[in-house]
Design a protein around this motif. Sequence first.
Motif, short mmCIF file in Angstrom:
data_model
loop_
_atom_site.label_atom_id
_atom_site.label_comp_id
_atom_site.label_asym_id
_atom_site.label_seq_id
_atom_site.Cartn_x
_atom_site.Cartn_y
_atom_site.Cartn_z
N GLY A 1 0.75 -1.24 0.09
CA GLY A 1 0.19 0.16 0.18
C GLY A 1 1.09 1.07 -0.03
O GLY A 1 1.97 1.22 -0.75
N ARG A 2 0.35 2.31 0.66
CA ARG A 2 1.27 3.60 0.94
C ARG A 2 2.39 3.53 2.00
O ARG A 2 2.94 4.30 2.37
N ARG A 3 2.28 2.32 2.87
CA ARG A 3 3.09 2.08 4.15
C ARG A 3 4.41 1.91 3.39
O ARG A 3 4.69 1.37 2.81
#
Length: 219
Positions: free
Chosen positions: A36-38
């Motif tokens: 994801g954006r992590r």
Amino acid sequence: MSDRLRIAITKGRLLEQSIQLFEAAGLDCGPVRDPGRRLVHSIPNYPLDVVLAKAPDVITYVEHGVCDLGIVGQDTILEKGGTFFSVLDLGFGACRFALAIQEGSDFYGSYKSKRIASKYPEFTRAFFAAKGMDVDVIKIEGSVELAPILGLADAIVDIVETGATLKANGLVPVETAAQVSARLIVNIASMKLYKNQIDDFIVKCRAQLTERDSRSGGM
Ligand code: PRP
């Protein structure tokens, strides 16, 4: 620090092959495969946290000791330099630094001062300084092949993997400046402080590289 190591990995081309290496070594990379954006992920079955970063930042984080280890291309190391141990040539991400010109042009044919575009200005300056050539180097952030097409530069110095991008843009390589590939780097203090954990990790990676080489019939 906790008993977990932290490794910064270059996002993009080197990430998938880093994950494949880790998975071959038995590490569960599920969280990194689906990030994801992590940007920070824990490996559930090994004391390692993975940080996803841009190539030059991998070196910065390792140099400052906020990451113990890093995976970064030798191209970035040659450009940025830094103080760390480079402990393993991971083999993947193999490409070369090439000097390339527009097809049909004659780079060495005139004594006129040359202008070179590159994402790697420091490496480019050193390359031409070693030849005793005084050139004007212009830093370009990406798609450097545009510079000669648009008439900004006489040549480029860039990484070439398959050669497809050069070809598609009417450029030809005229000289190889260096061969590069991904490296495992280690912070100098971490190497002493967490020697056992880092050694264990290096041994795991090296075993996979040896197995990969023996499968492909190389060394
Ligand atoms: C790199 C490099 C070339 C291309 C070479 O760019 O700067 O443009 O890949 O690969 P090839 O020889 O397989 O065609 P990248 O894709 O990283 O993008 P960028 O130019 O925007 O930085």
